[in-house]
Design a protein around this motif. Structure first.
Motif, PDB file in Angstrom:
ATOM      1  N   GLU A 123     -55.346  -0.725  24.095  1.00  0.00           N
ATOM      2  CA  GLU A 123     -55.031   0.291  25.108  1.00  0.00           C
ATOM      3  C   GLU A 123     -53.907  -0.173  26.031  1.00  0.00           C
ATOM      4  O   GLU A 123     -53.777   0.274  27.165  1.00  0.00           O
ATOM      5  CB  GLU A 123     -56.275   0.699  25.895  1.00  0.00           C
ATOM      6  N   TYR A 124     -53.079  -1.087  25.538  1.00  0.00           N
ATOM      7  CA  TYR A 124     -51.939  -1.619  26.283  1.00  0.00           C
ATOM      8  C   TYR A 124     -50.677  -1.111  25.596  1.00  0.00           C
ATOM      9  O   TYR A 124     -50.233  -1.654  24.593  1.00  0.00           O
ATOM     10  CB  TYR A 124     -51.987  -3.147  26.290  1.00  0.00           C
ATOM     11  N   ARG A 125     -50.152  -0.003  26.116  1.00  0.00           N
ATOM     12  CA  ARG A 125     -48.980   0.637  25.521  1.00  0.00           C
ATOM     13  C   ARG A 125     -47.705  -0.055  26.001  1.00  0.00           C
ATOM     14  O   ARG A 125     -47.578  -0.386  27.179  1.00  0.00           O
ATOM     15  CB  ARG A 125     -48.972   2.116  25.865  1.00  0.00           C
ATOM     16  N   VAL A 126     -46.765  -0.246  25.075  1.00  0.00           N
ATOM     17  CA  VAL A 126     -45.486  -0.879  25.396  1.00  0.00           C
ATOM     18  C   VAL A 126     -44.366  -0.041  24.806  1.00  0.00           C
ATOM     19  O   VAL A 126     -44.470   0.460  23.692  1.00  0.00           O
ATOM     20  CB  VAL A 126     -45.415  -2.318  24.833  1.00  0.00           C
ATOM     21  N   GLY A 127     -43.295   0.099  25.581  1.00  0.00           N
ATOM     22  CA  GLY A 127     -42.089   0.771  25.117  1.00  0.00           C
ATOM     23  C   GLY A 127     -40.896  -0.135  25.359  1.00  0.00           C
ATOM     24  O   GLY A 127     -40.902  -0.945  26.285  1.00  0.00           O
ATOM     25  N   ALA A 128     -39.888   0.000  24.525  1.00  0.00           N
ATOM     26  CA  ALA A 128     -38.673  -0.793  24.670  1.00  0.00           C
ATOM     27  C   ALA A 128     -37.466   0.088  24.393  1.00  0.00           C
ATOM     28  O   ALA A 128     -37.544   1.050  23.623  1.00  0.00           O
ATOM     29  CB  ALA A 128     -38.680  -1.984  23.718  1.00  0.00           C
ATOM     30  N   ALA A 129     -36.365  -0.255  25.041  1.00  0.00           N
ATOM     31  CA  ALA A 129     -35.096   0.427  24.801  1.00  0.00           C
ATOM     32  C   ALA A 129     -34.015  -0.645  24.750  1.00  0.00           C
ATOM     33  O   ALA A 129     -33.853  -1.409  25.710  1.00  0.00           O
ATOM     34  CB  ALA A 129     -34.803   1.426  25.912  1.00  0.00           C
ATOM     35  N   ILE A 130     -33.311  -0.728  23.631  1.00  0.00           N
ATOM     36  CA  ILE A 130     -32.246  -1.719  23.479  1.00  0.00           C
ATOM     37  C   ILE A 130     -30.908  -1.003  23.421  1.00  0.00           C
ATOM     38  O   ILE A 130     -30.781   0.054  22.783  1.00  0.00           O
ATOM     39  CB  ILE A 130     -32.466  -2.619  22.235  1.00  0.00           C
ATOM     40  N   ARG A 131     -29.935  -1.557  24.146  1.00  0.00           N
ATOM     41  CA  ARG A 131     -28.600  -0.954  24.192  1.00  0.00           C
ATOM     42  C   ARG A 131     -27.632  -1.802  23.383  1.00  0.00           C
ATOM     43  O   ARG A 131     -27.558  -3.018  23.560  1.00  0.00           O
ATOM     44  CB  ARG A 131     -28.106  -0.842  25.636  1.00  0.00           C
ATOM     45  N   THR A 132     -26.903  -1.124  22.494  1.00  0.00           N
ATOM     46  CA  THR A 132     -25.913  -1.807  21.666  1.00  0.00           C
ATOM     47  C   THR A 132     -24.645  -2.029  22.478  1.00  0.00           C
ATOM     48  O   THR A 132     -24.465  -1.456  23.558  1.00  0.00           O
ATOM     49  CB  THR A 132     -25.588  -0.975  20.411  1.00  0.00           C
ATOM     50  N   ALA A 133     -23.751  -2.837  21.929  1.00  0.00           N
ATOM     51  CA  ALA A 133     -22.488  -3.133  22.602  1.00  0.00           C
ATOM     52  C   ALA A 133     -21.661  -1.870  22.834  1.00  0.00           C
ATOM     53  O   ALA A 133     -20.890  -1.793  23.796  1.00  0.00           O
ATOM     54  CB  ALA A 133     -21.695  -4.154  21.802  1.00  0.00           C
ATOM     55  N   ASP A 134     -21.830  -0.852  21.974  1.00  0.00           N
ATOM     56  CA  ASP A 134     -21.062   0.387  22.171  1.00  0.00           C
ATOM     57  C   ASP A 134     -21.802   1.410  23.034  1.00  0.00           C
ATOM     58  O   ASP A 134     -21.358   2.539  23.186  1.00  0.00           O
ATOM     59  CB  ASP A 134     -20.652   0.995  20.829  1.00  0.00           C
ATOM     60  N   GLY A 135     -22.951   1.034  23.596  1.00  0.00           N
ATOM     61  CA  GLY A 135     -23.674   1.902  24.517  1.00  0.00           C
ATOM     62  C   GLY A 135     -24.763   2.758  23.895  1.00  0.00           C
ATOM     63  O   GLY A 135     -25.450   3.489  24.606  1.00  0.00           O
ATOM     64  N   THR A 136     -24.947   2.688  22.589  1.00  0.00           N
ATOM     65  CA  THR A 136     -26.007   3.450  21.936  1.00  0.00           C
ATOM     66  C   THR A 136     -27.352   2.816  22.278  1.00  0.00           C
ATOM     67  O   THR A 136     -27.473   1.589  22.316  1.00  0.00           O
ATOM     68  CB  THR A 136     -25.805   3.454  20.407  1.00  0.00           C
ATOM     69  N   VAL A 137     -28.357   3.650  22.525  1.00  0.00           N
ATOM     70  CA  VAL A 137     -29.683   3.148  22.879  1.00  0.00           C
ATOM     71  C   VAL A 137     -30.680   3.519  21.781  1.00  0.00           C
ATOM     72  O   VAL A 137     -30.720   4.663  21.331  1.00  0.00           O
ATOM     73  CB  VAL A 137     -30.149   3.718  24.240  1.00  0.00           C
ATOM     74  N   PHE A 138     -31.469   2.535  21.375  1.00  0.00           N
ATOM     75  CA  PHE A 138     -32.551   2.741  20.422  1.00  0.00           C
ATOM     76  C   PHE A 138     -33.855   2.370  21.109  1.00  0.00           C
ATOM     77  O   PHE A 138     -33.906   1.390  21.855  1.00  0.00           O
ATOM     78  CB  PHE A 138     -32.353   1.863  19.176  1.00  0.00           C
ATOM     79  N   THR A 139     -34.894   3.149  20.845  1.00  0.00           N
ATOM     80  CA  THR A 139     -36.182   2.882  21.479  1.00  0.00           C
ATOM     81  C   THR A 139     -37.232   2.517  20.436  1.00  0.00           C
ATOM     82  O   THR A 139     -37.079   2.795  19.249  1.00  0.00           O
ATOM     83  CB  THR A 139     -36.678   4.107  22.276  1.00  0.00           C
ATOM     84  N   GLY A 140     -38.290   1.904  20.923  1.00  0.00           N
ATOM     85  CA  GLY A 140     -39.418   1.560  20.067  1.00  0.00           C
ATOM     86  C   GLY A 140     -40.680   1.505  20.900  1.00  0.00           C
ATOM     87  O   GLY A 140     -40.625   1.446  22.134  1.00  0.00           O
ATOM     88  N   CYS A 141     -41.806   1.555  20.240  1.00  0.00           N
ATOM     89  CA  CYS A 141     -43.098   1.458  20.912  1.00  0.00           C
ATOM     90  C   CYS A 141     -44.009   0.581  20.062  1.00  0.00           C
ATOM     91  O   CYS A 141     -43.738   0.365  18.887  1.00  0.00           O
ATOM     92  CB  CYS A 141     -43.717   2.841  21.090  1.00  0.00           C
ATOM     93  N   ASN A 142     -45.065   0.075  20.675  1.00  0.00           N
ATOM     94  CA  ASN A 142     -46.001  -0.719  19.888  1.00  0.00           C
ATOM     95  C   ASN A 142     -46.875   0.187  19.032  1.00  0.00           C
ATOM     96  O   ASN A 142     -47.226   1.300  19.421  1.00  0.00           O
ATOM     97  CB  ASN A 142     -46.826  -1.659  20.773  1.00  0.00           C
ATOM     98  N   ILE A 143     -47.168  -0.302  17.841  1.00  0.00           N
ATOM     99  CA  ILE A 143     -48.017   0.411  16.895  1.00  0.00           C
ATOM    100  C   ILE A 143     -49.052  -0.593  16.409  1.00  0.00           C
ATOM    101  O   ILE A 143     -48.728  -1.499  15.639  1.00  0.00           O
ATOM    102  CB  ILE A 143     -47.198   0.979  15.715  1.00  0.00           C
ATOM    103  N   GLU A 144     -50.269  -0.446  16.888  1.00  0.00           N
ATOM    104  CA  GLU A 144     -51.313  -1.402  16.555  1.00  0.00           C
ATOM    105  C   GLU A 144     -51.958  -1.091  15.209  1.00  0.00           C
ATOM    106  O   GLU A 144     -51.893   0.032  14.712  1.00  0.00           O
ATOM    107  CB  GLU A 144     -52.384  -1.414  17.648  1.00  0.00           C
ATOM    108  N   ASN A 145     -52.593  -2.111  14.668  1.00  0.00           N
ATOM    109  CA  ASN A 145     -53.295  -2.016  13.409  1.00  0.00           C
ATOM    110  C   ASN A 145     -54.603  -2.777  13.574  1.00  0.00           C
ATOM    111  O   ASN A 145     -54.648  -3.766  14.309  1.00  0.00           O
ATOM    112  CB  ASN A 145     -52.429  -2.659  12.312  1.00  0.00           C
ATOM    113  N   ALA A 146     -55.658  -2.334  12.916  1.00  0.00           N
ATOM    114  CA  ALA A 146     -56.945  -3.019  13.026  1.00  0.00           C
ATOM    115  C   ALA A 146     -56.819  -4.498  12.656  1.00  0.00           C
ATOM    116  O   ALA A 146     -57.523  -5.339  13.198  1.00  0.00           O
ATOM    117  CB  ALA A 146     -57.989  -2.342  12.139  1.00  0.00           C
ATOM    118  N   ASN A 147     -55.923  -4.820  11.744  1.00  0.00           N
ATOM    119  CA  ASN A 147     -55.574  -6.212  11.455  1.00  0.00           C
ATOM    120  C   ASN A 147     -54.420  -6.541  12.400  1.00  0.00           C
ATOM    121  O   ASN A 147     -53.281  -6.242  12.120  1.00  0.00           O
ATOM    122  CB  ASN A 147     -55.144  -6.335  10.000  1.00  0.00           C
TER     123      ASN A 147
END
Length: 130
Positions: free
Chosen positions: A21-45
């Motif tokens: 129940e600990y949600r995490v989000g991230a946003a990474i910016r490339t050298a040209d200014g484009t932003v990509f995001t990600g989130c945590n995706i848990e698995n029972a393992n």
């Protein structure tokens, strides 16, 4: 930097964290200014879980980017979470020690570190060439 933090916060809504129940989000910016995001995706393992930073950089690399200047990380707790050791090593594969890492602390703002501060003397490709 607030925009990058906001993008990381927005990524929280896509998180799948039924175990911690600990949600995490991230946003990474490339050298040209484009932003990509990600989130945590848990698995029972737990070892098969995907971390937000890993997902963000993976999406960027898949799109052909190899140069980055900043990443922001936010958690549902707004506790100033930093990337874990595994994510730091993943970032080090594509980023220099000067990569800015902005960690969301909620209403109090954010803390900023460099990758070199969080992961000194990291393993690099040069170590494998020896």
């Amino acid at each position: 930097m607030e925009d990058l933090i906001e993008r990381a916060r927005d990524a929280l809504s896509d998180s799948y964290a039924p175990y911690s129940e600990y949600r995490v989000g991230a946003a990474i910016r490339t050298a040209d200014g484009t932003v990509f995001t990600g989130c945590n995706i848990e698995n029972a393992n737990y070892s098969n879980s995907v971390h937000a930073e890993e997902l963000a950089i993976s999406k960027a690399v898949q799109a052909g980017h190899r140069a980055f200047d900043a990443i922001a990380v936010a958690s549902s707790e707004r506790d100033g979470v930093t990337p874990c050791g595994m994510c730091r090593q993943t970032l080090a594969e594509f980023c220099g020690d000067d990569l800015a890492i902005h960690c969301d602390e909620g209403d109090d703002g954010y803390s900023t570190y460099t990758l070199g501060e969080l992961l000194p003397n990291t393993i690099t490709a040069a170590h494998l060439d020896r």
